[in-house]
Write an enzyme that holds these catalytic residues in place. Structure first.
Site, mmCIF file in Angstrom:
data_model
loop_
_atom_site.group_PDB
_atom_site.id
_atom_site.type_symbol
_atom_site.label_atom_id
_atom_site.label_comp_id
_atom_site.label_asym_id
_atom_site.label_seq_id
_atom_site.Cartn_x
_atom_site.Cartn_y
_atom_site.Cartn_z
ATOM 1 N N TYR A 1 0.832 -1.213 0.134
ATOM 2 C CA TYR A 1 -0.090 0.022 0.002
ATOM 3 C C TYR A 1 0.707 1.230 0.152
ATOM 4 C CZ TYR A 1 -4.239 -2.605 1.291
ATOM 5 O OH TYR A 1 -5.373 -3.358 1.538
ATOM 6 N N ARG B 1 -2.556 -12.151 3.766
ATOM 7 C CA ARG B 1 -4.040 -11.801 3.347
ATOM 8 C C ARG B 1 -4.209 -12.137 1.882
ATOM 9 N NH1 ARG B 1 -7.547 -8.446 4.418
ATOM 10 N NH2 ARG B 1 -8.745 -10.437 4.119
ATOM 11 N N HIS C 1 -6.996 -8.704 -2.423
ATOM 12 C CA HIS C 1 -8.335 -8.172 -2.391
ATOM 13 C C HIS C 1 -8.309 -6.456 -2.668
ATOM 14 C CE1 HIS C 1 -6.299 -7.434 1.404
ATOM 15 N NE2 HIS C 1 -6.815 -6.302 1.673
ATOM 16 N N HIS D 1 -10.515 -3.222 -1.340
ATOM 17 C CA HIS D 1 -11.469 -2.696 -0.360
ATOM 18 C C HIS D 1 -12.530 -1.882 -1.120
ATOM 19 C CE1 HIS D 1 -9.126 -3.529 3.223
ATOM 20 N NE2 HIS D 1 -8.113 -3.571 2.455
ATOM 21 N N TYR E 1 -0.431 -9.602 0.534
ATOM 22 C CA TYR E 1 0.661 -9.109 1.457
ATOM 23 C C TYR E 1 0.580 -9.506 2.922
ATOM 24 C CZ TYR E 1 -3.369 -6.010 3.081
ATOM 25 O OH TYR E 1 -4.763 -5.829 3.495
#
Ligand SMILES: [Fe+2]
Length: 274
Positions: free
Chosen positions: A139, A188, A191, A193, A178
């Site tokens: 991110y 995780r 995905h 969000h 990640y």
């Protein structure tokens, strides 16, 4: 949502002892919950929403409400006044691949779908926001310090309005899995969000979209907070070759049902972290 709230997954939340637990220990805990759910399903019915208190997802134990909700009437203006003006959202904001001076790295993809209410009526002209990691699983945020490269041409943030029939559409880069600090070697599943605004602020809902066939589903204590397989399946997009475009992008379709027994799981407000 503040920046810090959005990325609290990158800090240990329950102390180093739990963060050192192995994936095998987590698997056993998650399997026990599912086993209990399946055994009681006939009596208690099918669950469509996540367990609030789900010990394998460490921080869920600290975050979920411990008291009954206190009913508060929204100010009247919140019920009808728009949160944003339609002209505030530029159509170009739906393309996350054109925000920099160059092309972001990774698999260019389109994700599109339709948002409907429990009666199948389209959710029209409503704000849809997404945020995601880049093609390396990173991110663009100071709290994300895991050693994967940032992409100067990819912020991972976009938004659009649904059209008159409830459709949304984003062009973006497929995110990678990640690591996070729930337990040792915790990853995780890839995905995106999603935040959905209704016509008024109190109707905002947050959820995550996943990709079909991800080998991390069974290992992920967030995905597994939803005990029912059919409810989990509703968070997974489908590959749609009609959305893919010749020599340009792959395509995924993900429809969202906001209410009713087939509703897509949404996070409680304030839990949009991971
Ligand atoms: Fe995330």
């Amino acid at each position: 949502m503040s920046d810090d709230e959005a990325f609290s997954e990158h800090e240990p939340v329950t102390g180093s002892d739990t963060a050192q637990r192995s994936q095998a220990e987590m698997d056993a805990e998650m399997a026990a919950v599912i086993e209990g759910y399946e055994a009681g399903k006939a009596e208690h019915g099918e669950e469509t929403q996540p367990r609030l208190n789900y010990p394998p997802y460490r921080s869920s134990v600290l975050r979920h409400p411990t008291k009954d909700p206190h009913h508060a009437d929204p100010e009247t203006i919140e019920l009808y006044a728009p949160v944003f003006g339609h002209r505030d959202v530029d159509p170009l904001e739906a393309d996350l691949t054109i925000q920099g001076n160059g092309e972001p790295i990774g698999e260019r993809m389109v994700v599109t779908g339709r948002i409907v209410d429990g009666e199948g009526r389209p959710v029209r002209h409503q704000l849809v926001e997404i945020w995601q990691a880049n093609a390396a699983g990173r991110y663009m945020h100071k709290r994300d310090q895991h050693p994967a490269p940032l992409d100067p041409n990819f912020t991972g943030v976009g938004r659009c309005l649904t059209d008159g029939d409830g459709h949304y559409r984003f062009t973006t880069i497929k995110p990678a899995p990640y690591p996070w600090k729930n337990h040792r070697n915790a990853w995780r599943p890839a995905h995106i969000h999603f935040s959905l605004f209704g016509t008024d602020f109190p109707a905002r809902m947050i959820t995550q979209m996943y990709f079909p066939g991800d080998p991390l589903f069974a290992l992920d204590p967030i995905y597994q907070t939803i005990t029912d397989q059919r409810a989990r399946d509703r968070l997974v997009a489908t590959y749609d070759h009609d959305v893919s475009q010749h020599e340009w992008n792959t395509g995924y379709r993900w429809d969202i049902v906001l209410t009713g027994s087939q509703r897509t799981w949404t996070e409680p407000e304030g839990d949009e972290h991971e």
